[in-house]
Design an enzyme around this catalytic site. Structure first.
Site, short mmCIF file in Angstrom:
data_model
loop_
_atom_site.label_atom_id
_atom_site.label_comp_id
_atom_site.label_asym_id
_atom_site.label_seq_id
_atom_site.Cartn_x
_atom_site.Cartn_y
_atom_site.Cartn_z
CD1 TRP A 514 -2.70 -1.76 0.56
CD2 TRP A 514 -1.48 -2.29 2.36
NE1 TRP A 514 -3.12 -2.99 0.99
CE2 TRP A 514 -2.39 -3.35 2.11
CE3 TRP A 514 -0.63 -2.39 3.46
CZ2 TRP A 514 -2.45 -4.48 2.89
CZ3 TRP A 514 -0.68 -3.52 4.25
CH2 TRP A 514 -1.59 -4.54 3.97
CG HIS A 515 4.32 1.64 1.25
ND1 HIS A 515 5.44 1.08 1.83
CD2 HIS A 515 3.38 1.70 2.23
CE1 HIS A 515 5.18 0.80 3.11
NE2 HIS A 515 3.94 1.17 3.37
CE1 TYR A 516 -2.69 4.55 -3.58
CE2 TYR A 516 -2.46 2.32 -2.70
CZ TYR A 516 -3.18 3.50 -2.80
OH TYR A 516 -4.36 3.65 -2.13
CG HIS A 517 5.13 6.58 -4.79
ND1 HIS A 517 5.34 5.29 -4.31
CD2 HIS A 517 6.14 6.79 -5.67
CE1 HIS A 517 6.42 4.78 -4.85
NE2 HIS A 517 6.94 5.67 -5.69
#
Length: 580
Positions: A514-517
C-alpha cells in the site's frame, strides 16, 4: 460448559462495530465538535473560506489543523469518522477493515490492471486508519532531493510524534526477525530510532501498548475550533474554476453530501486563498482529471470540459512491490504487525508480521482474499478478475488449511521501484476507482533487488533465532516458497517453475504493501511549492507528488509534509506573526 467470556466479549465488540457504523454520526458529534455531516453544510450561512482542503487523510488532517490556527479552513472528507469503529481502532482487527468491501468500509478495494489487489482509504485519517502502523522518517537524501527546509522538517516530525507515536513492545516474532537480520548480516543494529539508517532497527508505531490505534485524525485536535470546519461523507465531484482571466483560477469545489445532494463551497475574496488537494495518489490525479486538468484527448473522450491540457496528470504511477514468505510455527504466535526492519543498501527492506487476533471462528468470517496475505484466484482468467469474483472466492476460503494461520510472514519490499505505470479514468463517476497500472518488475533492476531480498530472507529463516519458533527447522527455501505460492493473494496466474526461479517467484507472487505514489509529479503537474502548473490558487499536498516512497513506510513523512506545508504557507503569508 462454562462460557468463554473473553471470546464472548470479542463477539459483542464486533457486533457493536456494526451498530456503530450506523450510530457513528452521533458519536462523532458528541466527542469531536468540529466533525459534522456533509448535509449540515446546507444549514450554515453562506461563507467563503481561506482554504478548502479536499481529503481528510494522512496529509490533509495535519495541514488543516495547522492552517486553521490562523485562517478559516474547510476540510472535506469523503469517508466517515474513525472514532467508535473497533476495526479501525484495534490492532487485532487490522485485517477485518481490509477484508471489508462494503460501501461503509474505511477501506475501498481496487485491483490494478497488473492483477494485484490493493486498497485506498475512505475515512477521516486516511491511510493511518487502515495501515500496519509502522512509523519511520524519510532518509536525509529524500529530504534533500525534495528541496525541503531541513530545519522545518526537523520541527515538523516531532509535532506529529508527540501527539500520536509510541515505541513498541516487541513481540516474539519481531525479536526473532531483529536478531535473525543481524545474524544474517544486515547490520549494524541501530536500536530504537525513527531515523532511516542502513542496518537493522526498531521503529515507532501509532498503536499504543494496548493495541489502540492513533491516527492523523487525532491531529485535528491541534487546530483552532473556531476556524476548523470538517465535513464527513463530503465527496468532491470537481474543482470549480474562473476561466475569464489569463489562466484558470480555482474558486471552490462542488461536492455531494451523504444523501447525494450537491453543494458548492467557495473560497473567499482574499488573493491568497486556495483549494488544496490531499486526496492521495489515486484521489488527487483522479480529481484533477474530473475537473478538466489532464490529457486533452482523454478528457474529451469522456465529455469532460478541458480546463488545462497536461499530459502528465496520472503518469509515473509506482507501487513498492512486496513478496512474502510464510513460515509455519510449532504453536500459534502472538499477533504482530511491523516493528523491526532491515534496511539493505540494495534497496530491499525486510519486515515481518505474525498471527491473527481473532478467535478461530472469525478466521473463516473475516479473512481470505482481501487480507493481502492469504487466498488465491490464480485460476480465474484475466478478464474475469473482478471484486465480484473475489467475493465469490471468499465464500470458499474455509477450505484453506488451518496451519496457514499458525505462523508468520517475512516480507521483502523494493524501495523506489524504477518500474512505472499510469492512471486513467474509467468514467466520470468519482465513486468509481480509476484504472491503475503499476507495471511491477518491468524494470530489470527491480527484479534483481527482489531476488536479493528473497535470498536475505533465506538466510534469516535458517538462523538459530527462527529455529526456536518454526515447526520444522529442516524446511528448505524451496518448500517455503511453494507454501507461499499456494497461499499468496494476487490475481496473477502461477507458473510451474515458481520455486525453481526466484525471478519467476517475484513476478508471480507480487503483492502490495500500500505504498503507491505518483501521478502529480513535481515539475510536471505541480511546481516546487506544490502549486498546480498552469492554474492559480490550486495545490496538491500528498504522496501523489512523490517520485519514490519515503523511508521504509511513508506515513510519517506524509503527515510531516502536511504540517510542513501548513507552517510554510502561514510563514509566507504572515511572516513573524505566523507564530508557528
Amino acid at each position: 460448559m462454562a462460557p468463554n467470556f473473553g471470546e464472548l466479549f470479542l463477539k459483542i465488540l464486533l457486533i457493536l462495530s456494526i451498530i456503530k457504523s450506523s450510530q457513528g454520526r452521533e458519536f462523532s458529534r458528541k466527542n469531536y465538535p468540529y466533525l459534522k455531516m456533509a448535509s449540515s453544510f446546507a444549514l450554515s450561512p453562506p461563507r467563503g473560506y481561506d482554504y478548502i482542503i479536499v481529503g481528510g487523510g494522512t496529509a490533509g488532517c495535519p495541514l488543516a489543523a495547522t492552517l486553521s490556527q490562523k485562517y478559516n479552513v474547510l476540510l472535506l472528507e469523503r469517508g466517515g469518522s474513525p472514532y467508535g469503529n473497533v476495526n479501525v481502532s484495534y490492532l487485532q482487527n487490522f485485517h477485518i477493515s481490509l477484508a471489508d468491501t462494503s460501501p461503509q468500509s474505511p477501506s475501498q478495494a481496487f485491483i490494478s490492471t497488473d492483477g494485484v489487489i490493493n486498497a485506498r482509504a475512505r475515512v477521516l485519517g486516511g491511510g493511518t486508519c487502515i495501515n500496519a502502523g509502522f512509523y519511520t522518517r524519510a532518509s536525509s537524501s529524500f529530504v534533500k532531493e525534495a528541496g525541503w527546509n531541513v530545519e522545518l522538517v526537523n520541527e515538523s516530525y516531532p509535532w506529529i510524534e508527540k501527539q500520536i507515536v509510541h515505541w513498541p513492545e516487541l513481540a516474539p516474532w519481531q525479536v526473532a526477525l531483529k536478531d535473525g537480520l543481524l545474524e544474517a548480516g544486515v547490520s549494524p543494529f541501530n536500536g530504537y530510532t525513527y531515523d532511516h539508517l542502513y542496518g537493522t532497527k526498531v521503529g515507532g508505531t501509532i498503536f499504543n501498548k494496548n493495541g489502540f490505534r492513533h491516527t492523523a485524525a487525532d491531529l485535528l485536535a491541534s487546530g483552532s475550533p473556531k476556524n476548523l470546519n470538517v465535513l464527513l461523507h463530503a465527496t468532491v465531484l470537481r474543482i470549480l474554476f474562473n476561466i475569464r482571466g489569463s489562466k484558470p483560477r480555482a474558486v471552490g469545489v462542488l461536492f455531494k453530501d451523504e444523501n447525494g445532494k450537491q453543494h458548492r463551497a467557495i473560497l473567499n475574496g482574499r488573493r491568497q486563498s486556495e483549494v488544496i488537494l490531499s486526496s492521495g495518489a489515486l484521489g488527487s490525479p483522479q480529481l484533477l482529471l474530473l475537473s478538466g486538468i489532464g490529457p486533452k484527448q482523454d478528457l474529451e473522450k469522456l465529455g469532460i470540459p478541458v480546463i488545462l491540457n497536461n499530459w502528465h496528470v496520472g503518469k509515473g504511477m509506482s507501487d513498492n512491490p512486496m513478496n512474502s514468505i510464510f513460515i509455519p510455527t510449532k504453536k500459534p504466535v502472538e499477533q504482530s504487525l511491523i516493528q523491526s526492519v532491515g534496511i539493505t543498501k540494495m534497496g530491499s527492506f525486510i519486515e515481518a508480521s505474525s498471527g491473527f487476533g481473532q478467535s478461530s471462528d472469525s478466521i473463516h468470517c473475516h479473512h481470505g482474499i482481501m487480507s493481502a496475505e492469504i487466498g488465491q484466484l490464480s485460476t480465474i482468467p484475466p478478464k474475469l478478475r473482478t471484486i465480484e469474483a473475489a467475493r465469490k472466492y471468499a465464500k470458499t476460503k474455509n477450505d484453506l488449511p488451518r496451519e496457514a494461520f499458525q505462523g508468520g510472514f517475512i516480507l521483502e519490499k523494493i524501495d523506489g521501484p524504477l518500474s512505472r505505470g499510469d492512471l486513467h479514468l474509467v468514467d466520470t463517476d468519482v465513486d468509481n476507482n480509476p484504472n491503475v497500472t503499476f507495471n511491477y518488475f518491468n524494470h530489470p533492476y527491480d527484479l534483481q533487488r527482489c531476488v536479493y531480498g528473497i535470498r536475505t530472507i533465506e538466510r534469516i529463516v535458517h538462523t538459530k533465532h527462527f529455529a526456536k519458533l518454526t515447526e520444522d527447522d529442516s524446511y528448505s527455501i524451496e518448500m517455503l516458497l511453494n507454501m507461499s505460492v499456494k497461499a499468496n493473494v494476487n490475481l496473477i496466474p502461477k507458473h510451474t517453475n515458481d520455486t525453481a526461479s526466484l525471478e519467476q517467484f517475484c513476478r508471480d507472487t507480487v503483492i502490495t504493501i500500500w505504498h503507491y505514489h505518483g501521478g502529480c509529479h513535481i515539475g510536471q503537474v505541480v511546481d516546487k511549492e506544490y502549486k498546480v502548473l498552469g492554474v492559480d490558487r490550486l495545490r496538491v499536498v500528498d504522496g501523489s507528488t512523490y517520485d519514490s516512497s519515503p523511508g521504509t513506510n511513508p506515513q510519517a513523512t506524509v503527515m510531516m509534509m502536511g504540517r510542513y506545508m501548513g507552517v510554510k504557507i502561514l510563514r509566507k503569508r504572515l511572516g513573524e506573526r505566523a507564530g508557528v
